[in-house]
Design a protein around this motif. Structure first.
Motif, PDB file in Angstrom:
ATOM      1  N   ASN A  39      16.177  70.638  42.993  1.00 19.59           N
ATOM      2  CA  ASN A  39      15.981  72.104  43.201  1.00 19.59           C
ATOM      3  C   ASN A  39      14.983  73.228  42.626  1.00 19.59           C
ATOM      4  OD1 ASN A  39      18.712  72.327  44.034  1.00 19.59           O
ATOM      5  ND2 ASN A  39      19.400  71.953  41.774  1.00 19.59           N
ATOM      6  N   VAL A  40      13.757  72.113  41.812  1.00 23.06           N
ATOM      7  CA  VAL A  40      12.746  73.130  41.068  1.00 23.06           C
ATOM      8  C   VAL A  40      11.322  73.329  42.574  1.00 23.06           C
ATOM      9  CG1 VAL A  40      10.765  72.754  39.884  1.00 23.06           C
ATOM     10  CG2 VAL A  40      13.151  72.280  39.269  1.00 23.06           C
ATOM     11  N   VAL A  41      11.528  74.800  42.768  1.00 22.96           N
ATOM     12  CA  VAL A  41      10.688  75.386  43.897  1.00 22.96           C
ATOM     13  C   VAL A  41       9.617  76.091  43.424  1.00 22.96           C
ATOM     14  CG1 VAL A  41      12.579  75.578  46.101  1.00 22.96           C
ATOM     15  CG2 VAL A  41      12.033  77.109  44.616  1.00 22.96           C
ATOM     16  N   VAL A  42       8.520  75.617  43.566  1.00 20.64           N
ATOM     17  CA  VAL A  42       7.190  77.046  43.087  1.00 20.64           C
ATOM     18  C   VAL A  42       6.688  77.626  44.145  1.00 20.64           C
ATOM     19  CG1 VAL A  42       4.796  76.677  43.293  1.00 20.64           C
ATOM     20  CG2 VAL A  42       6.821  74.882  41.517  1.00 20.64           C
ATOM     21  N   VAL A  56      -3.617  75.343  39.631  1.00 20.45           N
ATOM     22  CA  VAL A  56      -2.771  75.018  39.116  1.00 20.45           C
ATOM     23  C   VAL A  56      -2.042  74.089  39.871  1.00 20.45           C
ATOM     24  CG1 VAL A  56      -1.248  75.674  37.745  1.00 20.45           C
ATOM     25  CG2 VAL A  56      -3.323  76.685  37.462  1.00 20.45           C
ATOM     26  N   THR A  57      -1.352  74.918  40.897  1.00 19.35           N
ATOM     27  CA  THR A  57      -0.758  74.279  42.131  1.00 19.35           C
ATOM     28  C   THR A  57      -0.910  73.543  43.042  1.00 19.35           C
ATOM     29  OG1 THR A  57      -0.603  76.876  43.575  1.00 19.35           O
ATOM     30  CG2 THR A  57       1.080  75.980  41.435  1.00 19.35           C
ATOM     31  N   GLU A  58      -2.573  73.191  42.981  1.00 22.12           N
ATOM     32  CA  GLU A  58      -3.122  72.171  44.055  1.00 22.12           C
ATOM     33  C   GLU A  58      -2.051  70.966  44.673  1.00 22.12           C
ATOM     34  OE1 GLU A  58      -7.947  72.202  44.868  1.00 22.12           O
ATOM     35  OE2 GLU A  58      -7.486  71.051  43.037  1.00 22.12           O
ATOM     36  N   GLY A  59      -2.050  70.747  45.485  1.00 16.78           N
ATOM     37  CA  GLY A  59      -1.664  69.794  45.732  1.00 16.78           C
ATOM     38  C   GLY A  59      -0.248  69.622  45.787  1.00 16.78           C
ATOM     39  N   LEU A  60       0.582  70.696  45.337  1.00 14.21           N
ATOM     40  CA  LEU A  60       2.029  70.581  45.878  1.00 14.21           C
ATOM     41  C   LEU A  60       2.281  70.749  46.905  1.00 14.21           C
ATOM     42  CD1 LEU A  60       3.001  72.652  42.043  1.00 14.21           C
ATOM     43  CD2 LEU A  60       2.764  70.180  42.500  1.00 14.21           C
ATOM     44  N   GLY A  65       5.876  69.391  49.843  1.00 17.85           N
ATOM     45  CA  GLY A  65       6.229  70.699  52.209  1.00 17.85           C
ATOM     46  C   GLY A  65       6.300  71.760  51.803  1.00 17.85           C
ATOM     47  N   LYS A  66       6.098  72.850  52.724  1.00 19.59           N
ATOM     48  CA  LYS A  66       6.435  73.854  52.742  1.00 19.59           C
ATOM     49  C   LYS A  66       7.422  75.344  52.108  1.00 19.59           C
ATOM     50  CE  LYS A  66       3.069  74.184  56.023  1.00 19.59           C
ATOM     51  NZ  LYS A  66       2.287  75.430  56.818  1.00 19.59           N
TER      52      LYS A  66
END
Length: 353
Positions: A39-42, A56-60, A65-66
């Motif tokens: 349920n965690v989305v960025v 900071v979010t590199e590679g996530l 996935g998108k």
């Protein structure tokens, strides 16, 4: 491993550790939580393929996935509004506002919707969302990339406002924020993103202090959202601060030869009043330091709380050291910041009073 930080507040951590910058620690926190909870989305501006303006979010996105880590339009109201809807639906969104200065178009969503959703729905809905915002100066970003608006959020009932000063706290606090069922404003000092410094912009970095170790557990752990830390024990004067100013204050005390006890609030609001009061009652003196402008800054609230709870223990007036009451100066930002010299002068005045 459990580390007792206060009688009623416990830090929990586990797993092997490795050196991390704050950027790496924040990324690790999101990685850990995205792996643990679907349920965690960025999402936010450029956080997907590009990995965020500060990476900071590199590679996530490549890993999850998108649909779990994705880009948003340049529309802060839309970003926060979407996050509120996701949170009410049952997701745990971690939304990024590219710079804290950009939150103003989303202020109605944050104040009127996110902060009040639990109350307005009589508890039928909660808003478990995190809004990450790089804050403060240090990159010569001028008036629209350098502000420290934390006092505005602390005025809003229903919001938590957090600002870490080191990688260990950053990861543990962000995990706690993601797990929290109410909205958290998570402010990230840009000057601390890539490692420690000694308070001067032209000085080489120094090792992390004992408490603010750069060795961060690779797995899951938490730091309580309502617990301050004693960053530097001392007996002559209490310094209450947070974020970048923790390091500036430590540098000032060290260079001035003053036995200052530095309290790192970590969670600005709700704040750990017990730790603050116990320290000021012990030292009898208090200096409040923050980067934001002085007038109506959060330091005014801190000074009022100290006066209310510690009046008969104070041996000197409470001093505030803060930014100027002016628009943010582009070319003069290192003079705008409270530097070690200004903080040291305040410490000396307070100790000698």
């Amino acid at each position: 491993m459990l580390t007792q930080t206060k009688d009623s507040k416990v830090e929990s951590s586990a797993g092997a550790t490795k050196p991390m910058t704050m950027i790496q620690a924040l990324r690790s926190a999101m990685d850990v939580m995205m792996e643990r909870d679907d349920n965690v989305v960025v999402f936010g501006q450029d956080v997907g393929y590009f990995g965020g303006v500060f990476r900071v979010t590199e590679g996530l996105q490549a890993k999850y996935g998108k649909s779990r880590c994705f880009d948003a339009p340049i529309n802060e109201g839309g970003i926060v509004g979407a996050a509120i809807g996701m949170a009410a639906y049952g997701l745990r969104p971690v939304a990024e506002i590219q710079f804290a200065d950009y939150f103003y178009p989303a202020s109605d969503q944050i104040v009127s919707e996110a902060a009040r959703l639990r109350f307005r729905s009589a508890g039928d809905f909660t808003c478990p969302m995190v809004v990450r915002m790089p804050c403060g100066g240090g990159i010569y970003g001028g008036q629209t990339h350098s502000q420290s608006p934390e006092a505005l959020f602390t005025h809003v009932c229903g919001l938590r406002t957090v600002m870490p000063s080191n990688p260990y706290d950053a990861k543990g606090l962000l995990i706690s924020a993601i797990e929290n069922d109410d909205p958290v404003i998570f402010l990230e000092p840009k000057r601390l993103y890539n490692g420690p410094f000694d308070g001067h912009h032209d000085r080489p970095v120094v090792p992390w202090s004992k408490h603010a170790s750069g060795n961060v557990p690779e797995g899951y752990y938490t730091v309580p959202l309502d617990s301050a830390s004693v960053f530097r024990p001392g007996n002559q004067v209490t310094v209450i601060t947070y974020g970048t100013m923790v390091w500036v204050s430590e540098c000032a005390a060290r260079e001035a030869g003053i036995d200052a006890e530095i309290i790192d609030l970590r969670s600005i609001w709700p704040m750990d009043l017990d730790t603050v009061v116990n320290s000021v009652k012990k030292t009898g003196r208090c200096v409040v330091v923050h980067e934001a402008t002085r007038t109506s800054g959060f330091g005014a609230e801190l000074a009022a709380l100290v006066q209310e709870h510690c009046f008969y223990h104070l041996e000197a007036p409470v001093e505030r050291v803060a930014g100027w009451d002016t628009p943010y100066p582009h070319a003069q930002e290192w003079h705008y910041f409270p530097g070690p010299d200004r903080v040291a002068a305040a410490l000396k005045r307070t100790v000698e009073a």
